[in-house]
Motif scaffolding. Structure first.
Motif, PDB file in Angstrom:
ATOM      1  N   SER A  78       0.803  -1.233   0.000  1.00 43.43           N
ATOM      2  CA  SER A  78       0.000   0.000   0.000  1.00 43.43           C
ATOM      3  C   SER A  78       0.836   1.285   0.000  1.00 43.43           C
ATOM      4  O   SER A  78       0.314   2.361   0.256  1.00 43.43           O
ATOM      5  CB  SER A  78      -0.974   0.029   1.190  1.00 43.43           C
ATOM      6  N   VAL A  79       2.141   1.167  -0.264  1.00 43.09           N
ATOM      7  CA  VAL A  79       3.027   2.338  -0.328  1.00 43.09           C
ATOM      8  C   VAL A  79       3.631   2.423  -1.723  1.00 43.09           C
ATOM      9  O   VAL A  79       4.158   1.442  -2.247  1.00 43.09           O
ATOM     10  CB  VAL A  79       4.145   2.250   0.725  1.00 43.09           C
ATOM     11  N   ARG A 118      -1.802   3.974   0.135  1.00 44.18           N
ATOM     12  CA  ARG A 118      -2.110   4.699   1.368  1.00 44.18           C
ATOM     13  C   ARG A 118      -1.036   5.709   1.751  1.00 44.18           C
ATOM     14  O   ARG A 118      -1.265   6.566   2.597  1.00 44.18           O
ATOM     15  CB  ARG A 118      -2.282   3.708   2.521  1.00 44.18           C
ATOM     16  N   ALA A 119       0.154   5.588   1.182  1.00 47.64           N
ATOM     17  CA  ALA A 119       1.251   6.519   1.476  1.00 47.64           C
ATOM     18  C   ALA A 119       2.195   6.533   0.280  1.00 47.64           C
ATOM     19  O   ALA A 119       2.273   5.561  -0.480  1.00 47.64           O
ATOM     20  CB  ALA A 119       2.000   6.119   2.744  1.00 47.64           C
ATOM     21  N   ILE A 120       2.905   7.663   0.118  1.00 46.59           N
ATOM     22  CA  ILE A 120       3.819   7.845  -1.001  1.00 46.59           C
ATOM     23  C   ILE A 120       5.172   8.302  -0.454  1.00 46.59           C
ATOM     24  O   ILE A 120       5.221   9.156   0.437  1.00 46.59           O
ATOM     25  CB  ILE A 120       3.276   8.902  -1.990  1.00 46.59           C
ATOM     26  N   PRO A 137      -0.723  10.785   2.421  1.00 40.90           N
ATOM     27  CA  PRO A 137       0.465  11.478   2.935  1.00 40.90           C
ATOM     28  C   PRO A 137       1.688  11.170   2.077  1.00 40.90           C
ATOM     29  O   PRO A 137       1.869  10.045   1.615  1.00 40.90           O
ATOM     30  CB  PRO A 137       0.616  10.905   4.347  1.00 40.90           C
ATOM     31  N   VAL A 138       2.518  12.200   1.858  1.00 42.23           N
ATOM     32  CA  VAL A 138       3.717  12.058   1.033  1.00 42.23           C
ATOM     33  C   VAL A 138       4.939  12.301   1.912  1.00 42.23           C
ATOM     34  O   VAL A 138       5.028  13.311   2.611  1.00 42.23           O
ATOM     35  CB  VAL A 138       3.703  13.057  -0.145  1.00 42.23           C
ATOM     36  N   ILE A 139       5.888  11.365   1.864  1.00 40.52           N
ATOM     37  CA  ILE A 139       7.089  11.415   2.702  1.00 40.52           C
ATOM     38  C   ILE A 139       8.316  11.599   1.820  1.00 40.52           C
ATOM     39  O   ILE A 139       8.519  10.839   0.869  1.00 40.52           O
ATOM     40  CB  ILE A 139       7.237  10.114   3.514  1.00 40.52           C
ATOM     41  N   ALA A 140       9.125  12.595   2.136  1.00 43.86           N
ATOM     42  CA  ALA A 140      10.410  12.760   1.449  1.00 43.86           C
ATOM     43  C   ALA A 140      11.469  11.956   2.195  1.00 43.86           C
ATOM     44  O   ALA A 140      11.605  12.081   3.409  1.00 43.86           O
ATOM     45  CB  ALA A 140      10.807  14.228   1.401  1.00 43.86           C
ATOM     46  N   GLU A 141      12.202  11.123   1.455  1.00 46.26           N
ATOM     47  CA  GLU A 141      13.335  10.380   2.005  1.00 46.26           C
ATOM     48  C   GLU A 141      14.592  11.064   1.473  1.00 46.26           C
ATOM     49  O   GLU A 141      14.913  10.950   0.292  1.00 46.26           O
ATOM     50  CB  GLU A 141      13.277   8.916   1.564  1.00 46.26           C
ATOM     51  N   VAL A 142      15.310  11.785   2.332  1.00 46.28           N
ATOM     52  CA  VAL A 142      16.308  12.749   1.864  1.00 46.28           C
ATOM     53  C   VAL A 142      17.720  12.339   2.279  1.00 46.28           C
ATOM     54  O   VAL A 142      17.947  11.954   3.434  1.00 46.28           O
ATOM     55  CB  VAL A 142      16.009  14.159   2.423  1.00 46.28           C
ATOM     56  N   HIS A 143      18.650  12.472   1.331  1.00 45.04           N
ATOM     57  CA  HIS A 143      20.057  12.203   1.633  1.00 45.04           C
ATOM     58  C   HIS A 143      20.929  13.130   0.787  1.00 45.04           C
ATOM     59  O   HIS A 143      20.456  13.725  -0.193  1.00 45.04           O
ATOM     60  CB  HIS A 143      20.410  10.750   1.327  1.00 45.04           C
ATOM     61  N   GLY A 144      22.164  13.272   1.171  1.00 45.15           N
ATOM     62  CA  GLY A 144      23.101  14.084   0.398  1.00 45.15           C
ATOM     63  C   GLY A 144      22.801  15.557   0.518  1.00 45.15           C
ATOM     64  O   GLY A 144      23.125  16.190   1.523  1.00 45.15           O
ATOM     65  N   ILE A 145      22.171  16.105  -0.498  1.00 43.07           N
ATOM     66  CA  ILE A 145      21.762  17.505  -0.462  1.00 43.07           C
ATOM     67  C   ILE A 145      20.346  17.650  -1.018  1.00 43.07           C
ATOM     68  O   ILE A 145      19.899  16.856  -1.851  1.00 43.07           O
ATOM     69  CB  ILE A 145      22.708  18.440  -1.254  1.00 43.07           C
ATOM     70  N   VAL A 151       1.747   4.994   8.676  1.00 48.55           N
ATOM     71  CA  VAL A 151       0.706   5.839   8.094  1.00 48.55           C
ATOM     72  C   VAL A 151      -0.275   4.996   7.280  1.00 48.55           C
ATOM     73  O   VAL A 151      -1.499   5.167   7.381  1.00 48.55           O
ATOM     74  CB  VAL A 151       1.349   6.929   7.207  1.00 48.55           C
ATOM     75  N   ALA A 152       0.255   4.065   6.492  1.00 50.71           N
ATOM     76  CA  ALA A 152      -0.585   3.253   5.622  1.00 50.71           C
ATOM     77  C   ALA A 152      -1.495   2.310   6.401  1.00 50.71           C
ATOM     78  O   ALA A 152      -2.520   1.865   5.887  1.00 50.71           O
ATOM     79  CB  ALA A 152       0.285   2.454   4.657  1.00 50.71           C
ATOM     80  N   SER A 153      -1.121   2.017   7.641  1.00 48.30           N
ATOM     81  CA  SER A 153      -1.919   1.080   8.440  1.00 48.30           C
ATOM     82  C   SER A 153      -3.166   1.714   9.038  1.00 48.30           C
ATOM     83  O   SER A 153      -4.046   1.015   9.533  1.00 48.30           O
ATOM     84  CB  SER A 153      -1.054   0.504   9.575  1.00 48.30           C
ATOM     85  N   LYS A 154      -3.254   3.032   8.989  1.00 49.89           N
ATOM     86  CA  LYS A 154      -4.413   3.709   9.564  1.00 49.89           C
ATOM     87  C   LYS A 154      -5.603   3.632   8.615  1.00 49.89           C
ATOM     88  O   LYS A 154      -5.469   3.277   7.444  1.00 49.89           O
ATOM     89  CB  LYS A 154      -4.085   5.176   9.884  1.00 49.89           C
ATOM     90  N   LEU A 155      -6.770   3.984   9.115  1.00 49.85           N
ATOM     91  CA  LEU A 155      -7.968   3.968   8.294  1.00 49.85           C
ATOM     92  C   LEU A 155      -7.809   4.990   7.174  1.00 49.85           C
ATOM     93  O   LEU A 155      -7.731   6.198   7.408  1.00 49.85           O
ATOM     94  CB  LEU A 155      -9.201   4.282   9.149  1.00 49.85           C
ATOM     95  N   GLY A 156      -7.742   4.501   5.935  1.00 49.40           N
ATOM     96  CA  GLY A 156      -7.453   5.364   4.801  1.00 49.40           C
ATOM     97  C   GLY A 156      -8.435   6.508   4.637  1.00 49.40           C
ATOM     98  O   GLY A 156      -8.055   7.643   4.329  1.00 49.40           O
ATOM     99  N   ALA A 157      -9.720   6.231   4.830  1.00 50.57           N
ATOM    100  CA  ALA A 157     -10.730   7.276   4.676  1.00 50.57           C
ATOM    101  C   ALA A 157     -10.519   8.392   5.685  1.00 50.57           C
ATOM    102  O   ALA A 157     -10.673   9.575   5.371  1.00 50.57           O
ATOM    103  CB  ALA A 157     -12.121   6.676   4.834  1.00 50.57           C
TER     104      ALA A 157
END
Length: 267
Positions: A13-14, A50-52, A104-112, A203-209
């Motif tokens: 779901s991600v 459910r999450a990005i 919800p959208v999550i940034a996975e950030v490394h470097g710069i 986040v994805a495990s929560k009730l999507g609606a």
């Protein structure tokens, strides 16, 4: 065949979107912006996600706009005025899509994460950074004030911190970014993927609606005065309470068991 500029991988779901142009430091080129827009629009209508997560391939997350493309744009008869106006409008369209997505959208950030790359981090709903990551809106160093990145940045962190970054062109480190609210978590580089996956799965495990209703309301109420925000939020919570699966979640809590959200949660 050349690899795609943007890679999408779905699991549990991600959706994981990888900016895949490490040779250009994952710059937000015309093609990259188009690819991002298309994928985000597709995800907006994908109820299975459910999450990005947005991540950059190679040594850095994203170094902002493609300066070579911007330089080429100056060759037009008007000196590039129309091209630049269109470029920044297209970038803004992508950035405004993110808070409007139901997931919800999550940034996975490394470097710069610099300039429009830092803007992308600030635009995402959540962010996890690797130790050693640096963040900057350093266009002023080459004579270009980061006015569009400023919009997202000044809505994420204290104004004086944002203004200092914008006018000095200096970078902040991951720990400072967490302290001022640009990122949520800082972890060792080797744990970055696992930490982001854990947050995404939570986040994805929560009730999507409920999350969809809540994310939309979160951004809407932030633009309102206090009384209007409470009036609006009360209506949103009343709507949320009408969901069958919300009633199931409350009953499960009372009965000290895990809720059964196996049915259609939007019913």
């Amino acid at each position: 065949m050349a690899e795609p500029l943007l890679i999408r991988e779905d699991a549990a779901s991600v959706a994981r979107l990888t900016l895949n142009n490490p040779g250009a430091l994952n710059a937000l080129s015309d093609a990259m912006l188009a690819a991002l827009k298309a994928e985000l629009l597709a995800l907006a209508n994908d109820d299975s996600i459910r999450a990005i997560v947005i991540v950059g391939a190679g040594k850095v997350f994203c170094a902002g706009h493609d300066l070579k493309e911007m330089t080429a744009g100056r060759a037009a008869e008007d000196g590039g005025r129309a091209y630049f106006a269109d470029l920044f409008a297209r970038c803004a369209e992508v950035m405004t899509l993110i808070p409007r997505l139901p997931q919800p959208v999550i940034a996975e950030v490394h470097g710069i994460a610099t300039a429009a790359g830092c803007q992308l981090v600030a635009t995402c709903d959540l962010a996890v950074a690797a130790e050693g990551t640096r963040f900057g809106v350093n266009g002023v160093n080459i004579g270009l004030f980061c006015s569009t990145p400023m919009v997202a940045l000044s809505r994420n962190i204290p104004r004086k911190v944002a203004f200092e970054m914008l006018t000095t062109g200096e970078f902040i480190n991951a720990e400072c970014a967490r302290e001022v609210g640009l990122v949520n978590r800082v972890v060792p580089h080797e744990n970055l993927r696992a930490a982001t996956d854990e947050l995404a799965q939570t986040v994805a495990s929560k009730l999507g609606a409920a999350v969809r209703i809540g994310k939309s309301a979160f951004y809407d109420q932030a633009m309102m005065g206090l009384e209007d925000a409470y009036d609006f939020a009360g209506g949103v919570m009343a709507e949320n309470m009408m969901l069958r699966d919300t009633a199931e979640g409350i009953q499960a809590f009372i009965e000290k068991r895990k809720p059964d959200w196996s049915q259609n949660e939007d019913a």
